[in-house]
Structure formats: structure tokens, C-alpha cells
Design an enzyme around this catalytic site. Structure first.
Site, PDB file in Angstrom:
ATOM      1  CB  SER A   1      -0.963  -0.026   1.185  1.00 40.30           C
ATOM      2  OG  SER A   1      -1.910   1.003   1.087  1.00 40.30           O
TER       3      SER A   1
ATOM      4  CG  ASP B   1      -2.722   4.085  -2.017  1.00 46.24           C
ATOM      5  OD1 ASP B   1      -3.503   4.042  -2.983  1.00 46.24           O
ATOM      6  OD2 ASP B   1      -2.867   3.375  -1.003  1.00 46.24           O
TER       7      ASP B   1
ATOM      8  CG  ASP C   1      -2.562  -0.500  -2.835  1.00 46.38           C
ATOM      9  OD1 ASP C   1      -2.558   0.711  -2.580  1.00 46.38           O
ATOM     10  OD2 ASP C   1      -2.934  -1.359  -2.012  1.00 46.38           O
TER      11      ASP C   1
ATOM     12  CG  ASP D   1      -5.966   0.803  -1.479  1.00 44.91           C
ATOM     13  OD1 ASP D   1      -5.186   1.765  -1.356  1.00 44.91           O
ATOM     14  OD2 ASP D   1      -5.927  -0.208  -0.743  1.00 44.91           O
TER      15      ASP D   1
END
Length: 575
Positions: free
Chosen positions: A149, A308, A310, A312
Site C-alpha cells: 500500500s 497511493d 496500489d 485504493d
């Protein structure tokens, strides 16, 4: 755990010919230099699955992310998938821009193939939502997202998803953990080389049509696509993927919706796991959006949006009267849910069976807004694994209910049912629609928030996040939680305590969780929660102000929030 125990484990690693020469040499160097601190950090425990899977620093050892711990984790997952007795088991894999993400994704595919489970893997990096969408498209048993993340660049990680497309929940998560802990010999993991897996039909690249169908699906989930198509060019947007997976999907989604005046921060456009332009690639932090804000100034743009690695999470900044304003995750959620519900009411599409899902640490003002529209709110533990778990539960037990929106304060949102995790791609699209709507009404997003506060009351939320690293840090966090579990005073800073809730006891129908909630007679709330994936403890401060003008409410809330933040920080340092 003693240094002797960890040293023994380090020596066993360095002498085991199963590991590569490079891996063994790295550990042997720690032994030769008597680096006991680093040996302890690498070997004092096995990696653990937390609320979002597992994360750690890249490196060698049982407490680090490397090809061997990824193999072990995938074997544990495969064993749980095979236990379901599916006649044709498959899993999906995606990965972000982090160092080694693609290589580790391939490692996961090799273990799946070695276990006779078909692996569908994306040809290029893609966000979390597209993994969830692929799982649901392929009707797979599970899925893996290789990501840490928004952690610093030295980290990587592994998020596990189940057949519904959501992050794995009980009992499957505990079964996977038990499987992982039962693997004591890395060489027992079943592995099929990637090329062999392809030839055997056990590893297959995910087809482009899956991504195309995703874009079509989220486009349909927008509230007023016609408004965007006709006026999208009137909103000037600066977007940054912060070197992550968001460039292609977010640019595509905005274009499909009709936003033509979109400018990407050039220095942060391309994927780069070093994240060279930021200290941390977290759009929650103003510093991560600085280059985007500078570009907004230069172009006189209306809004900054950032995602960010990834993709999400969504961060938002605007400029009002020469001052840059960074919206909180709660404020973004408030704007979104109010826009959705007011527009649905205007269109007459609210059915009385609509519902919203949020975490317990997300602003209670969202409950107030939803209830005013006759919309039910379900509160869950922190994390979209629980939020989407509730969605899946309601889908089975109360299919007449209609999902509208899900949010948590940490900048995660979901506005559709096609994926079962927070979706930064659709969040960017929806935020652009919300900003355009208000711009056409002649107001900025702060003015839009003030209208909501005037109607529904003012709520201020602040987050105190304290980092405590390593073995000592873990012990300190445990002491902090113990101290507040044993809290005996009847007030904090003059705020009379109405109730203290210990969620580790499994209250309010929620799973047991290491969370403590302080509820005050004046409506204020404070939650304490150690992170499940990072070495930190978080304090969620929620202030409710009901008296006076809006300006006075804001000032009083700021004073009280600051006092709470100072109090909990000082109490933590003393633990």
C-alpha cells in the site's frame, strides 16, 4: 525471544542450500559482523497476517518479505483453497509498482501452479480494485495483491482475497494463518517454474477484456454521467499516481467520463518503487501531494487528486483564497455520500432499502446524513475486509437491500458492487463529478462542506498516529493498550466519560478486535487501535459541536481536538 534463538535460526538459514547463494550470503554477513539487532529483527518471529494480509521490509529471513516467505504464504493459501474441494480451482494475481512486486507475483503464480491451481495474472501492474474485479469475473476461489500500500519504499507485502473479491475474513484467514505457521520446511512448498506453468495451462495472463469490462462497470456507477460528459471540460484537474499503479486506469476512467482538462504530475507519472519524489507515497499526507499542488498553482487548476501505489486511496487538495486546503478522509466521504443521496432523492431513486457501510472510526456525521435520507448505516471494524464482508453478508441474507456507498476515514471509498475493496479509480472519477457539480453551482468544496455542516451539524475528526518500531515498539504499543483498558478515571480533560468499550471482547455483533472506544457524555468519541500491518498505534479523535455559530463550532472543536491529541500523545510516551 533471545538472541541465541534468533542466531540459531539465522545460522540455519545461512547453511540451508534451499535458499539462493545471495540470500544465504546476506544472512551470513549479519552473523559474521555480529549484527545481533538486525538478526533479531529478521528472525525473532514469522511474518503474521494482519487486517490486510502481511507486510514487512524486503530482505532475507522469516520476518522479511522475500521469495521464500511469499512462497510459504502462497502455499498456506493454496492449502485453504484446496480444502474447499472445488473441481476447477483458480486464483487471480495483481501487483503494484513496488520493488520486486512483479517478481513476487510470479513467485505466487508458480506456487499456485505447483499445487494444481490455475493462476490468472495481469500482464502489467494494476490496482486492488482490478484484482477484486478479476476474481469475481473468473469466479476464482481467491486472489493475491502484491503490495505494501502506502508504506515506505523498503516495504512490500501480500494481501489475500477470497472468492467474493473481498479481503479474506474468518474462518478462512485464521485457517491460512494456521497453515502458514505449520510450514516449518520451506522446501516442502510446491513450486512449478513459471514457463512450465504456462505450458501446462496452469498460468494464464488476464485478458484485456477484463479491464475493459471494469471501466464500463464503474462508468455506469457514476451518478450523473451526462453532467460530466456535457461539462467535464469545465473542471481543471491535476492528478498524481505518486509513482504507483494509478496512471493508466485513473486517466482512462476520467477520460471515459468526459473530463478532458486533466494534467498529470510528470515527475510522478511513471511507476517507480523507489518513490523518489516523496518521503512516503501516501496521499493522506499533504507532503505527498506537494508537487501536484505546485502544478495546481501553476495551471490555476480546480482540484488536486492523488492515489497511493496500489491505487485504493484518494487524497484531495484545493486552493481557497490563496490557501491550500487538504481534505480529510472524513470530509471526502461526507461530500460523496451527501452528493449521492441528495441526487438520488432528486431523481426519486431512493427505495427505502438503501444502505451505507462505514467503519466505527469514521465520522458519525455520515450516519446523521444517511439517516436523514432514510438510509440505513452499518458500522464495521476498521478495514475494507470488514466493510465488504458486511456487503457480502447482506447480499446473502437481505438481498432486497441496495448498496449505495462505503467509506472509512483513511481515504478509502467504494461506490459500486463490482469490486469488494476500496477503489481509488472509481473514487477519482466520482470525486471529479462531485467537484464539477459544486463548481457549476458556483461553490468550492469547502463551501459545499459548510452547507452540509449548517444543515446537519459540525463534526471534526483528527488522527494521532504514533510509530513504535521493532520488538521494543511492539511491546510499547501493548503497554499503551493495557493502560487504557485499565483506565479508571471518570473523565478526560473535563469530558465526562459515558462508556468505555473494549472491542477485544467481541461486542455489538462485531468480531473481536484490539480496539478501545471512549464515549463521552457530550458526544465526543476517541478510539485507540494498533495497526494490523504497520508498527504504529492510532488514536481517532471525533469532536461534536452543537452550540453557537458555525465559526464558533469550528474554533471550539479545534481547541478540544488539540487538547485530546496532546493528552493521548503524552500518555502514550509515558507508557
Amino acid at each position: 525471544m533471545s538472541t541465541k534463538t534468533t542466531l540459531d535460526k539465522a545460522k540455519a538459514w545461512a547453511q540451508n542450500t534451499y535458499f539462493s547463494p545471495e540470500s544465504r550470503a546476506e544472512i551470513q554477513a549479519l552473523i559474521d559482523t555480529n549484527n545481533t539487532k538486525q538478526i533479531d529483527e529478521c528472525f525473532y518471529k514469522d511474518l503474521e497476517f494482519g487486517t490486510g494480509g502481511m507486510r514487512s521490509i524486503l530482505g532475507q529471513g522469516i520476518n522479511r518479505i522475500n521469495i521464500y516467505t511469499i512462497r510459504k504464504a502462497t502455499q498456506a493459501l493454496c492449502s485453504e483453497v484446496l480444502a474447499q474441494k472445488s473441481s476447477n480451482p483458480s486464483m487471480c494475481i495483481s501487483y503494484d509498482s513496488r520493488i520486486m512486486s512483479f517478481e513476487l507475483a510470479q513467485v505466487a503464480a508458480e506456487v499456485m501452479a505447483g499445487n494444481g491451481i490455475k493462476a490468472y495474472i495481469y500482464k502489467h501492474l494494476n490496482p486492488v480494485a482490478l484484482l477484486s474485479f478479476a476474481i469475481r469475473t473468473h469466479k476464482s476461489m481467491a486472489g493475491v495483491m502484491v503490495t505494501a500500500s502506502h508504506n515506505p519504499p523498503e516495504y512490500n507485502g501480500y494481501k489475500v482475497f477470497w472468492s467474493d473479491g473481498a479481503q479474506v475474513t474468518p474462518p478462512n484467514d485464521q485457517n491460512i494463518i494456521n497453515n502458514y505457521n505449520s510450514i516449518t520446511d520451506f522446501s516442502s512448498v510446491k513450486v512449478m517454474p513459471f514457463a512450465d506453468g504456462e505450458k501446462a495451462g496452469l498460468i494464464e495472463w488476464i485478458k484485456d477484456e477484463v479491464e475493459e469490462n471494469y471501466y464500463k462497470a464503474i462508468h455506469k456507477a457514476m451518478i450523473n454521467p451526462d453532467l460530466c460528459r456535457e461539462n467535464g471540460g469545465k473542471l481543471k484537474i491535476v492528478y498524481t499516481p505518486i509513482h504507483g499503479a494509478g496512471l493508466v486506469p485513473c486517466s482512462r476512467a476520467l477520460k471515459d467520463l468526459g473530463f478532458t482538462d486533466v494534467h498529470v504530475v510528470p515527475e510522478q507519472a511513471q511507476p517507480d518503487g523507489r518513490f523518489p519524489t516523496v518521503k512516503s507515497p501516501n496521499p493522506e499526507n499533504p507532503s505527498a501531494l506537494k508537487m501536484a499542488v505546485d502544478l495546481m498553482d501553476k495551471l490555476k487548476a480546480d482540484i488536486v487528486m492523488g492515489s497511493d501505489p496500489d491505487t485504493d486511496r484518494l487524497g484531495v487538495a484545493i486552493k481557497v483564497n490563496g490557501v491550500v486546503e487538504y481534505l480529510t478522509g472524513n470530509q471526502i466521504g461526507i461530500l460523496k455520500v451527501h452528493y449521492i443521496l441528495s441526487e438520488m432523492k432528486r431523481k426519486g431513486t431512493l427505495t427505502g432499502e438503501n444502505y451505507v457501510v462505514k467503519s466505527i472510526v469514521t465520522t458519525p456525521l455520515l450516519d446523521t446524513i444517511a439517516h436523514s435520507y432514510g438510509v440505513e448505516v452499518f458500522n464495521t471494524l476498521t478495514g475494507f475486509k470488514w466493510i465488504c464482508g458486511k456487503m457480502n453478508e447482506l447480499e446473502k441474507t437481505q438481498p432486497q437491500k441496495k448498496f449505495i456507498f462505503a467509506t472509512e476515514e483513511s481515504f478509502g471509498y467504494l461506490c459500486h458492487t463490482f469490486a469488494r475493496d476500496k477503489d481509488g479509480v472509481s473514487s477519482v472519477s466520482q470525486m471529479a463529478e462531485v467537484a464539477l457539480f459544486h463548481k457549476l453551482k458556483g461553490r468550492n468544496l469547502l463551501e459545499a462542506l459548510d452547507k452540509i455542516y449548517e444543515e446537519f451539524g459540525f463534526s471534526r475528526e483528527d488522527l494521532l498516529s504514533l510509530d513504535y518500531f521493532g520488538i521494543e515498539g511492539s511491546e510499547k504499543i501493548s503497554r499503551i493498550m493495557t493502560n487504557f483498558r485499565n483506565f479508571s478515571d471518570n473523565n478526560i480533560l473535563g469530558n465526562a466519560i459515558a462508556n468505555i468499550k473494549d472491542y477485544s471482547k467481541g461486542i455489538e455483533g462485531l468480531p473481536k478486535s484490539n480496539v478501545i472506544g471512549f464515549f463521552f457524555e457530550n458526544g465526543n468519541q476517541v478510539y485507540l487501535r494498533p495497526s494490523g500491518t504497520e508498527p504504529k498505534i492510532k488514536f481517532y479523535i471525533m469532536i461534536q459541536e452543537k452550540e453557537g455559530t458555525l465559526a464558533n463550532k469550528k474554533l471550539n472543536a479545534e481547541i478540544k481536538a488539540t487538547q485530546f491529541l496532546d493528552y493521548f500523545k503524552a500518555a502514550s510516551e509515558r507508557a
